[in-house]
Each structure stands twice: as structure tokens, then as C-alpha cells.
Design an enzyme around this catalytic site. Structure first.
Site, PDB file in Angstrom:
ATOM      1  N   HIS A 115     -87.290 -30.471  16.821  1.00  0.00           N
ATOM      2  CA  HIS A 115     -88.743 -30.679  16.881  1.00  0.00           C
ATOM      3  C   HIS A 115     -89.543 -29.519  16.303  1.00  0.00           C
ATOM      4  O   HIS A 115     -90.682 -29.697  15.895  1.00  0.00           O
ATOM      5  CB  HIS A 115     -89.173 -30.937  18.331  1.00  0.00           C
ATOM      6  CG  HIS A 115     -88.963 -29.761  19.241  1.00  0.00           C
ATOM      7  ND1 HIS A 115     -87.767 -29.511  19.880  1.00  0.00           N
ATOM      8  CD2 HIS A 115     -89.810 -28.753  19.608  1.00  0.00           C
ATOM      9  CE1 HIS A 115     -87.884 -28.415  20.606  1.00  0.00           C
ATOM     10  NE2 HIS A 115     -89.102 -27.937  20.457  1.00  0.00           N
ATOM     11  N   HIS A 179     -94.523 -17.793  25.600  1.00  0.00           N
ATOM     12  CA  HIS A 179     -93.858 -18.805  26.417  1.00  0.00           C
ATOM     13  C   HIS A 179     -92.405 -18.409  26.682  1.00  0.00           C
ATOM     14  O   HIS A 179     -91.811 -17.643  25.943  1.00  0.00           O
ATOM     15  CB  HIS A 179     -93.927 -20.197  25.798  1.00  0.00           C
ATOM     16  CG  HIS A 179     -93.136 -20.418  24.540  1.00  0.00           C
ATOM     17  ND1 HIS A 179     -93.216 -19.603  23.429  1.00  0.00           N
ATOM     18  CD2 HIS A 179     -92.244 -21.394  24.209  1.00  0.00           C
ATOM     19  CE1 HIS A 179     -92.421 -20.070  22.479  1.00  0.00           C
ATOM     20  NE2 HIS A 179     -91.809 -21.153  22.934  1.00  0.00           N
TER      21      HIS A 179
END
Length: 314
Positions: A115, A179
Site C-alpha cells: 500500500h 507514527h
């Protein structure tokens, strides 16, 4: 010719754990505006810098950089699947130019991507097959990783190559910002996971892939409730980073170590080296002007979500 750039956070959690409709609409409007700017630029070639998440690159051989001569997206987390339209001869010439410039890179004639590559092509161009694309992998999860300086030098080398083409070149950086989702680590991994990280995960059984995806989804839902359940997002650092890129101060990050970056913004923040490489490639075309900047903390997607365009001024 001239160049245009867009850097965009990606997340496998899009459509699985989404923010409120108002915030989601805000993000979608931001991406739609970027897509319109790119359409107006009308690229003839895309150079896409992106990471991997142990879907295509493993510890059997883990290069810091790899340029794809052919590539296939696996369609994880419901992202687009299929072959990328890689112009092989042009990608080969790019790899030769990068190596001759003094930056070592691997090459692949059967690159498998996830992705991280597929989302920006879907969101910004409308699909995997809309424009010829040279995919450039930058290792952002598997230690040891390249630092900011090496990513910058890679980007500059690719930018010098692209500048010599008689084409309108769109440069994309995919990933980040701050993140730390639950990505496995080789150190301390139990035997089955170690085997997967050493390469058997390249053809992951469907039931195991679904379990892996569910772990990420569950972690996101827990993170929404308690943002200390994972490494906290760091919007201060994220915005400082975007300032540095927007203002062309790329070499200022040369001295920031990988360990320091992990502590500041999370172990998966190393994906932002795709942004560094993209801006460095654009800088090879001369002065640039940043535009279309957007940032928001999105715990639902376990990321500090950023979007940033820039146009060469020549």
C-alpha cells in the site's frame, strides 16, 4: 523540463478505522486539490519514493535502496493490486546514473510493493496504470536503515538524472509522518515471525495476512482510546520537518541519527526519508516553491498525516 512534487502520508487503515466524517472530508478535499494540481501539470513520468512493511522486502536481502525495473502491487488492506507500468529501459538508465554518481542502490526486476506504493498512485493519479512510474524503495522499518543524508544524496542523484530527460516529471514521496504502528522487529522475534521476516512472508497465506491486518486495525482502535498505547504522535516535530523541506534546508537533517528520530517521533517515522529524497530530487531542478500544505494528527490512522506539494521554478 520541469518537475512537480507531492508528498503524502499513507495508511493501511483508510476505510477500516476512519476519523469523523468532517475530518475525513477535509482530508479527501486536500487530496482532491493535489490531484487537480497534478492533472494540470500533466506528468509524463512519475518517480515514486516509498517504503515497504515486510511485504516485498525482507531480511534475506534488505537493501537500503532499490530501484524497480518491474513491479507488482500485492493489494494489501484493499489497496490497488497489479503491475505498475515501469519503463524498464528508463529505470535501468536511472539506476546506472545513480550508481555512477556514487550512491549505491539495489535493482529489482520483480519488485513486490504494498500500500505504501499503491495508495499515492490511487489517490493522486486515479490508479496504478495512469502514467509510467519508476518505483524507488527506501528502507524505513528494518534496521540498519539509511540516514537522512543518504536519502538526500539518493534523491539528488535521481533528480539530476530526471532533469536530463525531456519530460514533465512528477516526484512523489509516500509515508510518515510521526507514527509507530505494531510492526514486527527481528530482534527478539519468535521462531515463526523470524522465519516470516527472513523472507517466507513474501507469499503470506491469506488467513495469516488477515490476522496481521486485524492486529493493525485493533491497535488503531486502541490508539484512538489511549494515545499512550503506542508511541505518541509528535505534531511539533512533524511541522518542523515540513518547514525544513518547504524552505529547502534539506542538509539540516544530515546529523539527525536514526536513534534520535525513533525517540522523537516513532520507529516508523523513518518513512519520511521518502519525503527527503523526493524534495532532494526536486532541488536538482533548481529553486522550488512549496504549496498546498496540510497537516493533522490522525490517531485513527496511527499517523501524523501530512500532504505537501512543491513546484520547480524553472
Amino acid at each position: 523540463m520541469n518537475a512537480y512534487l507531492h508528498c503524502l502520508s499513507h495508511s493501511p487503515l483508510v476505510g477500516y478505522v476512519d476519523p469523523t466524517p468532517e475530518i475525513l472530508a477535509e482530508v479527501e478535499d486536500t487530496i482532491a486539490a493535489a490531484r487537480q494540481r497534478i492533472a494540470a501539470f500533466d506528468p509524463e513520468l512519475v518517480i515514486l519514493f516509498a517504503p515497504d512493511h515486510y511485504n516485498g522486502f525482507f531480511y534475506d536481502i534488505m537493501p537500503p535502496f532499490c530501484i524497480g525495473m518491474a513491479a507488482t502491487a500485492i493489494g494489501d488492506f484493499n489497496s490497488a493490486a497489479g503491475e505498475l507500468p515501469v519503463p524498464a529501459e528508463l529505470a535501468e538508465a536511472c539506476a546506472r546514473a545513480v550508481i555512477e554518481s556514487g550512491v549505491d542502490t539495489a535493482v529489482s526486476y520483480c519488485m513486490q510493493v504494498d500500500h505504501g506504493f499503491a495508495q499515492p498512485l490511487e489517490f493522486l493519479l486515479g490508479g496504478l496504470d495512469k502514467c509510467p512510474v519508476i518505483p524507488v524503495f527506501i528502507n524505513g522499518v528494518a534496521t540498519p536503515m539509511p540516514n537522512f543524508k543518504r536519502a538526500r544524496l539518493l534523491g539528488e542523484a535521481i533528480g539530476r538524472f530526471a532533469r536530463g530527460l525531456d519530460k514533465r516529471v512528477l516526484i512523489i514521496g509516500s509515508g510518515g509522518l510521526s507514527h509507530q504502528p505494531p510492526v514486527p522487529q527481528l530482534a527478539g522475534a519468535e521462531a515463526h515471525m523470524r522465519d516470516r521476516l527472513l523472507g517466507s512472508g513474501r507469499q503470506l497465506p491469506e488467513n495469516e495476512r488477515q490476522l496481521r491486518q486485524q492486529r493493525v486495525i485493533s491497535a488503531a482502535r486502541a490508539f484512538v482510546e489511549d494515545q499512550n498505547s503506542l508511541h505518541p504522535l509528535n505534531p511539533v516535530w512533524d511541522n518542523q520537518f515540513m518547514d525544513i523541506l518547504s524552505e529547502g534546508r534539506l542538509s539540516e537533517l544530515d546529523g539527525l541519527s536514526n536513534e534520535e528520530l525513533s525517540q522523537l517521533a516513532g520507529k516508523s517515522t523513518h518513512e519520511v526519508k521518502t519525503w527527503m529524497a523526493a524534495f532532494a530530487a526536486l532541488s536538482a531542478f533548481g529553486p522550488y516553491q512549496a504549496e498546498g500544505r496540510y497537516y493533522r494528527e490522525l490517531p485513527e490512522w496511527i499517523t501524523g498525516f501530512g500532504s505537501l506539494s512543491a513546484a520547480s521554478q524553472k
